[in-house]
Design an enzyme around this catalytic site. Structure first.
Site, PDB file in Angstrom:
ATOM      1  N   GLY A  37      46.254  13.141  55.943  1.00  0.00           N
ATOM      2  CA  GLY A  37      47.500  12.522  56.630  1.00  0.00           C
ATOM      3  C   GLY A  37      47.919  11.551  55.252  1.00  0.00           C
ATOM      4  O   GLY A  37      47.867  12.027  53.925  1.00  0.00           O
ATOM      5  N   ALA A  40      47.326   8.700  54.085  1.00  0.00           N
ATOM      6  CA  ALA A  40      46.621   7.837  53.029  1.00  0.00           C
ATOM      7  C   ALA A  40      45.753   9.093  52.236  1.00  0.00           C
ATOM      8  O   ALA A  40      45.826   8.880  50.879  1.00  0.00           O
ATOM      9  CB  ALA A  40      45.542   7.190  53.782  1.00  0.00           C
ATOM     10  N   LYS A  60      55.614   5.341  57.743  1.00  0.00           N
ATOM     11  CA  LYS A  60      55.364   5.478  56.194  1.00  0.00           C
ATOM     12  C   LYS A  60      56.275   6.408  55.463  1.00  0.00           C
ATOM     13  O   LYS A  60      56.746   6.596  54.222  1.00  0.00           O
ATOM     14  CB  LYS A  60      54.003   5.700  55.712  1.00  0.00           C
ATOM     15  CG  LYS A  60      53.377   4.482  55.647  1.00  0.00           C
ATOM     16  CD  LYS A  60      51.968   4.805  55.029  1.00  0.00           C
ATOM     17  CE  LYS A  60      50.964   3.539  55.184  1.00  0.00           C
ATOM     18  NZ  LYS A  60      49.621   3.795  54.648  1.00  0.00           N
TER      19      LYS A  60
END
Ligand code: NDP
Length: 291
Positions: free
Chosen positions: A139, A141, A76
């Protein structure tokens, strides 16, 4: 500017998910249902790409004429240097989970942030404005969740995580844009997390614990104040262990399926420019979970 798109319309449009691992993703089931419902000739495939092959793997996808793709762990942030542009959601969160391939290059979006926000009303989460909230984990998310909560007007966010370094990284990325938002940092153990939970109306679980039934709970749900709403980002075919324990202790608790669905719906909107067929996508997700 180079047009990265190749016209492979005879074979239908190509979309997919890159990550490592990707095998258990529900996204193919969700997007197949969406494309079928809308009569769009498209396929959504899984592309397992290890970190050391990221650039080459994306190059191969572009050569195959991919129109857009989702990005999951561990890519990501790794995809960001390859983007021609980031939209506001990706800039705010510092992470990309949806890539749009345009005539001008790749555009990075973060639909986890909006997907979480869009899910709150339908899931019955109380009004966040002015509220104190506990977030477990720091993290990728958690970064999207904290940014979403900040945009919704939370007054104080307590982050409970194992390691301080990741937590401070999250706070230093988000805090400068939200000067009225107060942050507190606690550990995940006993008294620390109990102190962090004082006065919160919502607890969001964003660690990776709970994907396996054998995982320990990230914390004891009983530390939450009475009436606190527990939102577990983890999801599976059954109640997650944390949701099960929280419900057994009398809390209202939900898992991450609605967020998964809403972030996929945003991705569909970005890629097709059309309103997502949400109920068809929900049925596809449920079928994927059942299967
Ligand atoms: P990351 O790998 O970026 O972060 C993982 C987090 O979990 C870190 O904060 C890490 O903390 C913590 N953690 C890992 N192992 C442990 C442990 N043994 N004990 C305590 N904490 C631990 O993952 P993501 O942020 O991308 O994903 C987190 C979860 O959210 C996953 O379960 C994922 O499936 C879910 N998710 C759900 C979505 C949805 O749509 N419902 C969307 C995105 C994610 P530390 O700093 O201590 O290592």
């Amino acid at each position: 500017m180079t047009d990265l798109r190749t016209d492979l319309s005879a074979q239908g449009e190509l979309y997919g998910l890159i990550g490592h691992p990707v095998a258990h993703s529900l996204s193919p089931a969700i997007f197949k249902a969406a494309f079928d419902a809308a009569g769009i000739d498209a396929v959504y495939e899984l592309f397992p790409i290890p970190p050391d092959r990221l650039k080459r793997g994306i190059g191969e996808l572009l050569q195959r004429g991919v129109r857009g793709f989702n990005v999951t762990v561990p890519h990501k942030t790794g995809v960001i240097p390859m983007m021609e542009r980031l939209d506001e959601s990706a800039r705010l969160t510092g992470a990309v989970n949806t890539v749009e391939v345009t005539v001008d290059g790749m555009v990075g979006h973060n639909t986890d942030m909006g997907g979480f926000g869009d899910s709150l009303g339908p899931m019955g989460v109380p009004d966040i404005s002015g509220a104190r909230i506990l977030v477990l984990g720091a993290g990728g998310a958690a970064r999207a969740i904290v940014t979403s909560l900040a945009l919704l007007g939370a007054s104080k966010i307590t982050i409970a995580n194992r390691f301080m370094e990741e937590t401070m990284g999250l706070i230093s990325a988000v805090a400068p844009r939200f000067s009225n938002l107060e942050f507190e940092v606690v550990g995940l153990e006993g008294e620390e997390v109990r102190r962090g939970a004082a006065g919160v109306i919502l607890c969001v679980h964003a660690t990776s614990l709970g994907l396996s039934e054998d995982d320990p709970l990230p914390m004891d749900p009983a530390v939450l104040p009475p009436g606190c709403f527990l939102y577990d980002l983890v999801y599976g075919p059954n109640e997650t262990p944390l949701v099960r324990f929280a419900r057994a202790s009398g809390y209202h608790a939900v898992d991450g399926k609605e967020m998964l669905l809403r972030q996929a719906a945003s991705g569909y909107r970005i890629w097709t420019g059309k309103e997502p067929p949400l109920e068809a996508m929900r049925k596809g997700m449920e079928k994927g979970i059942g299967g």
